[in-house]
Design an enzyme around this catalytic site. Structure first.
Site, PDB file in Angstrom:
ATOM      1  N   ILE A 196       0.683  -1.247   0.103  1.00 46.25           N
ATOM      2  CA  ILE A 196       0.022   0.112  -0.154  1.00 46.25           C
ATOM      3  C   ILE A 196       0.853   1.282   0.014  1.00 46.25           C
ATOM      4  CG2 ILE A 196      -1.554   1.408   1.360  1.00 46.25           C
ATOM      5  CD1 ILE A 196      -2.911  -1.672   2.310  1.00 46.25           C
ATOM      6  N   GLY A 197       2.195   1.228   0.730  1.00 42.55           N
ATOM      7  CA  GLY A 197       2.943   2.426   0.826  1.00 42.55           C
ATOM      8  C   GLY A 197       3.481   2.777  -0.506  1.00 42.55           C
ATOM      9  N   SER A 200      -6.289   0.482  10.706  1.00 40.72           N
ATOM     10  CA  SER A 200      -6.699  -0.814  10.409  1.00 40.72           C
ATOM     11  C   SER A 200      -8.097  -0.965  11.001  1.00 40.72           C
ATOM     12  CB  SER A 200      -5.918  -2.027  10.686  1.00 40.72           C
ATOM     13  OG  SER A 200      -6.545  -3.340  10.477  1.00 40.72           O
ATOM     14  N   TYR A 243      -2.201  -7.279  17.023  1.00 47.59           N
ATOM     15  CA  TYR A 243      -2.097  -6.176  15.820  1.00 47.59           C
ATOM     16  C   TYR A 243      -3.098  -5.234  15.933  1.00 47.59           C
ATOM     17  CZ  TYR A 243      -2.743  -4.597  11.108  1.00 47.59           C
ATOM     18  OH  TYR A 243      -3.007  -3.849   9.715  1.00 47.59           O
TER      19      TYR A 243
END
Ligand SMILES: NC(=O)c1ccc[n+]([C@@H]2O[C@H](COP(=O)([O-])OP(=O)(O)OC[C@H]3O[C@@H](n4cnc5c(N)ncnc54)[C@H](OP(=O)(O)O)[C@@H]3O)[C@@H](O)[C@H]2O)c1
Length: 293
Positions: free
Chosen positions: A14-15, A137, A163
């Site tokens: 995504i970066g 997220s 996470y």
């Protein structure tokens, strides 16, 4: 050099797509990652879509707080910064610790972006109007422990939940930082990419032990949900970060969570709660002091 942007973990997933979007809009983009070969390939790809091809790669393992400090010092010395996209993040199937002895998902998803941002605040203020985008997220939204008196919550290690808890810590920090920076010209946003088949998702979403034994009973359903979310093409998943970084409708706004459809939505899991923000701040200051002892 014109407007400067930094995208962490900007050499893949995504970066990389986010960095392309910023470069196409005329930013001189610095992408950060560990692997120089991958960095060089990313620079080529980003320059190919750039309005002004001024992309560069800087190598840094963001799991190390010392390395984050070194990176921040280098970037700060280069002058005003217009955009910081804290995109780095990872989910680990098995519990791991960083070189600093800190549980890895908390270190990479929260402490690293926290420390980099704090150390770049003067550069961001000098570059105002400027923006910080912290990539969050949907995993922060539920099934996570919401106490932050210690890095590791009590109970067993479940990669997906730990996470999500680290992302929640970072979201609480994001909302708190937005308040702190009001009036400085630095806007702060969280962006949720939704899901995409990237390295992070390849494999781990198929391992039942990433969720609690209770949720494992529903594994076929949980797995289908993960797979459905991860079906988004990566360039589409990058849109929320690009929107948060660039969109003119967000001028002079701050403290918003941008969802995968690029809408401003209620921050997940009461992350605007001031007690949560305070607990995250105390823990972050203790574990990642701005000046290394
Ligand atoms: N994928 C999803 O479905 C999803 C969903 C919600 C949120 N997110 C969030 O979106 C962000 C990007 O996720 P992604 O799926 O694109 O991840 P990804 O594909 O695993 O990211 C790959 C990039 O991360 C870099 N990287 C990994 N570890 C690093 C480290 N320790 N230091 C520096 N760079 C590192 C890699 O470069 P090197 O290999 O060279 O280090 C590469 O540039 C994360 O914050 C993630 O939590 C993702």
């Amino acid at each position: 050099m014109g407007r400067r942007a930094v995208v962490t973990a900007g050499t893949g997933g995504i970066g990389l797509e986010t960095a392309k979007g910023l470069a196409a809009a005329g930013y001189a983009v610095t992408v950060v990652g560990r692997d120089p070969g991958r960095g060089a390939r990313a620079v080529e790809q980003i320059n190919a879509v750039s309005a002004e091809p001024e992309t560069r790669f800087v190598a840094a393992d963001l799991a190390s707080l010392g390395t984050v400090r070194t990176l921040a010092a280098r970037l700060a010395a280069e002058g005003p910064l217009t955009l910081l996209v804290n995109n780095v993040g990872a989910m680990f199937v098995d519990k791991q610790h960083t070189v600093d002895g800190i549980e890895a998902s908390f270190a990479l998803n929260h402490l690293s972006p926290y420390l980099l941002t704090e150390l770049l605040l003067d550069a961001l203020k000098a570059g105002a109007p400027s923006r910080v985008v912290n990539v969050t997220s949907g995993a922060a939204a539920r099934f996570v422990k919401r106490t932050f008196d210690a890095v590791e919550p009590p109970g067993g290690y479940y990669g997906f939940h730990w996470y999500g808890r680290a992302k929640l810590a970072n979201l609480a920090y994001t909302m708190d930082l937005a308040k702190r920076l009001q009036g400085t010209g630095v806007s702060v946003f969280a962006a949720d990419p939704g899901g995409a088949t990237t390295e992070m998702n390849n494999g781990s979403g198929r391992v039942p032990k990433i969720v609690t034994p209770g949720l494992r009973l529903l594994w076929p359903l949980v797995r289908r949900t993960f797979e459905r979310r991860a079906a988004t093409p990566v360039p589409v998943a990058a849109q929320s970060s690009i929107f948060a970084a660039l969109d003119a409708s967000l001028t002079e706004q701050t403290g918003l969570l941008i969802d995968p459809e690029c809408r401003s939505v209620e921050p997940y899991n009461s992350s605007t709660d001031s007690r949560m923000a305070e607990a995250v701040r105390k823990l972050s200051e203790r574990l990642a002091p701005l000046v290394d002892a």
